[in-house]
Design a protein around this motif. Structure first.
Motif, PDB file in Angstrom:
ATOM      1  N   HIS A 123      43.532  37.549  33.818  1.00  0.00           N
ATOM      2  CA  HIS A 123      42.932  38.547  34.718  1.00  0.00           C
ATOM      3  C   HIS A 123      43.923  38.932  35.816  1.00  0.00           C
TER       4      HIS A 123
ATOM      5  N   HIS B 249      44.064  39.780  39.306  1.00  0.00           N
ATOM      6  CA  HIS B 249      43.202  39.660  40.480  1.00  0.00           C
ATOM      7  C   HIS B 249      43.607  40.663  41.561  1.00  0.00           C
TER       8      HIS B 249
ATOM      9  N   TRP C  59      47.621  38.742  42.149  1.00  0.00           N
ATOM     10  CA  TRP C  59      47.985  37.613  41.270  1.00  0.00           C
ATOM     11  C   TRP C  59      47.257  37.675  39.950  1.00  0.00           C
TER      12      TRP C  59
ATOM     13  N   HIS D 165      45.622  35.197  36.627  1.00  0.00           N
ATOM     14  CA  HIS D 165      45.189  33.858  36.213  1.00  0.00           C
ATOM     15  C   HIS D 165      44.146  33.990  35.117  1.00  0.00           C
TER      16      HIS D 165
ATOM     17  N   HIS E  25      40.588  33.598  33.045  1.00  0.00           N
ATOM     18  CA  HIS E  25      39.219  33.871  33.517  1.00  0.00           C
ATOM     19  C   HIS E  25      38.205  33.593  32.417  1.00  0.00           C
TER      20      HIS E  25
ATOM     21  N   HIS F 158      34.454  37.001  45.515  1.00  0.00           N
ATOM     22  CA  HIS F 158      35.454  37.957  45.005  1.00  0.00           C
ATOM     23  C   HIS F 158      34.758  39.009  44.140  1.00  0.00           C
TER      24      HIS F 158
ATOM     25  N   HIS G  54      35.590  42.237  41.509  1.00  0.00           N
ATOM     26  CA  HIS G  54      36.619  42.907  40.714  1.00  0.00           C
ATOM     27  C   HIS G  54      36.562  44.421  40.937  1.00  0.00           C
TER      28      HIS G  54
ATOM     29  N   HIS H 182      32.056  37.037  41.783  1.00  0.00           N
ATOM     30  CA  HIS H 182      31.833  35.594  41.682  1.00  0.00           C
ATOM     31  C   HIS H 182      32.406  34.847  42.871  1.00  0.00           C
TER      32      HIS H 182
ATOM     33  N   HIS I  59      35.026  32.275  44.252  1.00  0.00           N
ATOM     34  CA  HIS I  59      36.362  31.888  43.805  1.00  0.00           C
ATOM     35  C   HIS I  59      36.653  30.399  43.972  1.00  0.00           C
TER      36      HIS I  59
HETATM   37 CU1  C2O Z   1      40.808  35.639  40.822  1.00  0.00          CU
HETATM   38 CU2  C2O Z   1      37.501  37.009  38.944  1.00  0.00          CU
HETATM   39  O1  C2O Z   1      39.166  36.224  39.832  1.00  0.00           O
END
Ligand code: C2O
Ligand code: CU
Ligand code: CU
Length: 486
Positions: free
Chosen positions: A109, A111, A147, A149, A151, A411, A413, A465, A467
């Motif tokens: 993902h 971010h 960044w 990472h 998911h 967080h 998206h 969500h 984090h």
């Molecule tokens: Cu850094 Cu949905 O995440």
């Protein structure tokens, strides 16, 4: 072997096994690690000057010596632990080739990026073992630190903990025109802060204690994968681009002499003006950039620390370290370089006025139930359920209420948002710019405003969500669609 002898052998065997799940605090690293800038596989520039870049990222297993001579099994991106820095400019088209060599399912993902949901890399864009995922998109974010990472539903915490995370630095014309420290690795240094629990054999321990479901914490604090390392810096203004990529821990950053520093950027890039602070609270997933003036420190050392006891958080989900002040890294100040940035400009950017006409308000209540159930609006995450549907182009206010006694970094998206209020009062001075992750303090309500532009898709959702990755993995996550109104 007769059964009595077998039993005796088993007992002796058990006694001989050292207590391997006991945490030790590992020695401080002797070297600082600067994440390498990733060279593109290719770059095309068309007649109008638009760039298209191809990058290869390989998610793989490796070995990392957190304790010298005692390698741990870890995961990394193009390496053994963590990943390279992808550096791009606003307006670039990027083609990624994300190869999964982990031997198990994952996702990747981006971010903070404003991109379509089908390339967002959330739990629905799975990358099977031994396959390559090739998303393409245009970079349309302000200059700043972002960044990437994994998911994968239920496994984000484990994958990130093992080392799967990397930085993206976005440049743009506005930021590039300012007199700010910008010599990569010299006076402009990326800092990924993560805590880990490590045993005496140097292995990473994960979720081996009863309370870990409230958030995985360890007593060894790593910067770019190294424990409280020494960083050689010139005696001048330096810029630190800081990501808290810890699974759960918050930090309250500052310097050992409590000197002033200036916060210049948050998750979504430059603030309107620099904000002078002696402390900076950063929850998992958040990014801040700071400039600190070390001109007076030539030949001396200074520590960056977390003044965690001042956070005012305590109780369930916090550990002993959170009640103390502890080191993050040591700055060893040498001679100035040839190019020294001047004082931070008083005007950094223009942050637009908040919108006064909004189309919708939604409320979210974050709860931690008995037995570790983590909910948003009394629901745990379900891949097949869409929780919210938003109309493209709408400006909305989301009221985020924390009904628990511990903080949660929330967080969202797709979009960068603005923080409207905190406990009915003003947001913190350094969260008045663009954010994608915001800390809800214990029992606190935070209101945010955002506009959902550009990307509608009736089939593929975005995520929102907590984090704290163990909260996310236990269900503190929901899904929203952005659709065309008609
Ligand atoms: Cu850094 Cu949905 O995440
Ligand atoms: Cu994200
Ligand atoms: Cu949480």
């Amino acid at each position: 072997m007769n059964s009595k002898l077998g039993f005796a052998v088993l007992i002796v065997g058990l006694l001989a096994v050292p207590a391997c799940d006991t945490e030790v605090v590992i020695p401080a690293a002797t070297e600082f690690s600067r994440p390498p800038l990733l060279a593109p596989d290719s770059m095309d520039i068309d007649a109008e000057g638009n760039r298209t870049l191809d990058f290869s990222l390989t998610m793989q297993r490796g070995k990392t010596e957190f304790i010298p001579g005692r390698p741990a099994s870890t995961m990394g991106i193009n390496g053994d632990f963590l990943g390279p820095v992808v550096r791009v400019s606003r307006g670039d088209t990027v083609n990624f080739h994300v190869q999964n060599k982990l031997g198990e399912l994952t996702t990747l993902h981006w971010h903070g990026l404003h991109i379509p949901p089908d390339v967002d890399g959330g739990p629905h864009q799975q990358i099977a073992a031994d396959t390559t995922w090739s998303p393409s998109f245009t970079i349309d974010n302000r200059a700043g630190l972002y960044w990437f990472h994994p998911h994968l539903e239920g496994l984000t915490g484990r994958h990130v903990y093992n080392g799967l995370a990397g930085l993206m630095i976005i440049d743009d014309e506005e930021e590039g025109a300012l007199d700010l420290p910008r010599s990569y690795g010299v006076d402009d240094i990326p800092i990924i802060v993560q805590d880990r629990r490590i045993d005496e054999d140097g292995n990473l321990l994960y979720m081996n204690e009863f309370t870990d479901h409230t958030g995985m914490r360890g007593r060894s604090v790593l910067v770019n994968g190294k424990h409280t390392p020494p960083l050689g810096v010139p005696a001048q203004r330096i810029r630190l681009r800081i990501l808290n990529a810890s699974n759960a821990r918050f930090y309250n950053l500052g310097f050992s002499d409590s000197r002033n520093f200036q916060v210049i950027a948050s998750d979504g890039g430059l603030l309107a003006q620099p904000v002078t602070q002696t402390r900076l609270r950063i929850g998992s997933g958040e990014r801040y950039e700071i400039v600190v003036d070390l001109t007076d420190m030539r030949g001396k050392t200074i520590e960056m620390q977390s003044f965690s006891s001042e956070l005012g958080f305590s109780g369930a989900g916090f550990d002993e370290l959170d009640g103390t002040t502890f080191p993050i890294m040591t700055l060893e100040v040498g001679t100035p370089t040839a190019t020294v940035a001047g004082p931070v400009p008083q005007t950094l950017s223009v942050i637009p006025e908040l919108k006064t006409s909004i189309q919708n308000t939604r409320s979210f209540v974050v709860r931690m139930g008995v037995g570790g159930v983590m909910t948003i609006n009394n629901k745990t995450m379900k891949m097949s359920r869409i929780d919210e549907t938003v109309f493209l182009g709408d400006t909305e206010e989301w009221v985020l209420r924390n009904a628990s006694g511990v903080p949660h970094p929330i967080h969202i998206h797709d979009v960068q948002f603005r923080v409207l209020s905190r406990r009915q009062g003003a947001p913190l001075p350094y969260e008045t710019g663009w954010k994608d992750t915001v800390v809800l303090g214990p029992r606190e309500t935070v209101r945010v405003q955002m506009t959902f532009e550009d990307f509608a898709n009736p089939d593929v959702p975005y995520m929102y969500h907590c984090h704290i990755l163990e909260h996310e993995d236990r269900g503190m996550m929901g899904q929203f669609l952005v659709v065309n109104r008609n």
